[in-house]
Design a protein around this motif. Structure first.
Motif: not given
Length: 328
Positions: A305-306, A324, A327-328
């Motif tokens: 993630r990210d 990115v 993304e969270t």
């Protein structure tokens, strides 16, 4: 300054040349009551000079006052003689009775009645009590609504206008590309807005977010696009006073609908494919090792993630082109 001692004023006398009132300046000692300086009086050398233009004596000459007094006394004597002098005679008694009797009442005709202009009172309405709104920070108000055409839809909560601006819906958050629900949310927003004229309403604390996107409510006729996403279970109520972004006018409605609507179920993610022993990692994702396509992978298919995205992004992890992924 307070009153001076008695010795200071011993040289004063009651002058009779002028019926004047002694007017000591405010920066001198206050004289004893009833004293007035004589013609030869001079102030003490230690006293400060009076203010510029100050008059020490005010009033009129004594002969003028005596004349006024004599005239007033004569008028009073004549009035008393007229009232109480002489014996009562029938004529004088009659005159006094006539004088004591009230004059006959004369009835004047009533004034014409003029009708007052008729005014219509405004309709009485019940007082409106606004619902409490979370007030963590003020909302941006005063900007008028506008109308624009939608050129494309990025995802459920983001769309691009024909004039090049990007709009982020106020108070809702839909899934990003590669996340569960991204496709249905984007499809609903496209069906409601793509190629149509929409009304952009203000209400967020800030005019733009950190990515430069304008923050607006998007209305198509009577349909609020953000509220439609919440009712379909394709978005959550976010970016409001509860998480530090400031309240907005529709926050209570959005939060209530979000709490009452279950989110769409997401499929169980497939296991993340392991990279080959030769280190077969796509160069579009430096810092992590993700195999190149095919097969096409989504964010639920990987554990990262990210992470940074460069180049063509064959799996489409960077849905909003900010370099990115997932993304969270």
């Amino acid at each position: 300054m307070g009153p001076a001692n008695e010795r200071t004023w011993t040289s004063w006398s009651r002058g009779d040349e002028m019926a004047r009132r002694f007017n000591p300046p405010p920066n001198w000692p206050r004289p004893p009551k009833g004293f007035a300086p004589g013609p030869g009086w001079r102030p003490e050398p230690s006293w400060p000079p009076p203010p510029e233009g100050w008059r020490l004596w005010v009033g009129q000459p004594n002969w003028f006052v005596r004349h006024k007094l004599i005239t007033a006394i004569a008028a009073i004597v004549l009035l008393l003689a007229a009232v109480f002098g002489g014996e009562d005679s029938p004529s004088s008694t009659q005159q006094r009775d006539d004088a004591a009797s009230p004059p006959p009442q004369t009835t004047a005709p009533p004034p014409p009645i003029t009708a007052a202009p008729t005014t219509t009172a405004p309709p009485t309405t019940a007082p409106h009590t606004p619902r409490p709104t979370p007030t963590r920070s003020p909302t941006a108000t005063g900007r008028p609504s506008s109308v624009a055409s939608v050129a494309s839809v990025v995802d459920g909560d983001t769309l691009r206008l024909v004039d090049g601006r990007t709009v982020r819906l106020i108070g809702v958050d839909s899934p990003e590309r590669g996340e569960c629900g991204f496709g249905p949310a984007s499809t609903l927003t496209k069906r409601l807005t793509l190629g149509k004229r929409v009304t952009l309403g203000t209400g967020a604390r800030d005019d733009r977010d950190r990515y430069g996107r304008i923050l607006r409510y998007v209305q198509v006729g009577s349909t609020d696009v953000g509220l439609a996403l919440l009712r379909a279970g394709l978005a959550t109520a976010r970016y409001d006073s509860r998480d530090g972004y400031g309240s907005h006018p529709r926050e209570l409605t959005y939060v209530r609908v979000d709490a009452a609507t279950p989110q769409r179920a997401c499929p169980v993610p497939k296991p993340t494919p392991r990279p080959t022993e030769s280190g077969n990692c796509d160069p579009s994702y430096p810092g992590v090792c993700i195999p190149p396509a095919p097969p096409d992978l989504d964010c639920p298919d990987i554990a990262y993630r990210d992470f940074r995205v460069v180049g063509p992004d064959p799996h489409g992890f960077d849905g909003n082109d900010d370099n990115v992924g997932c993304e969270t």
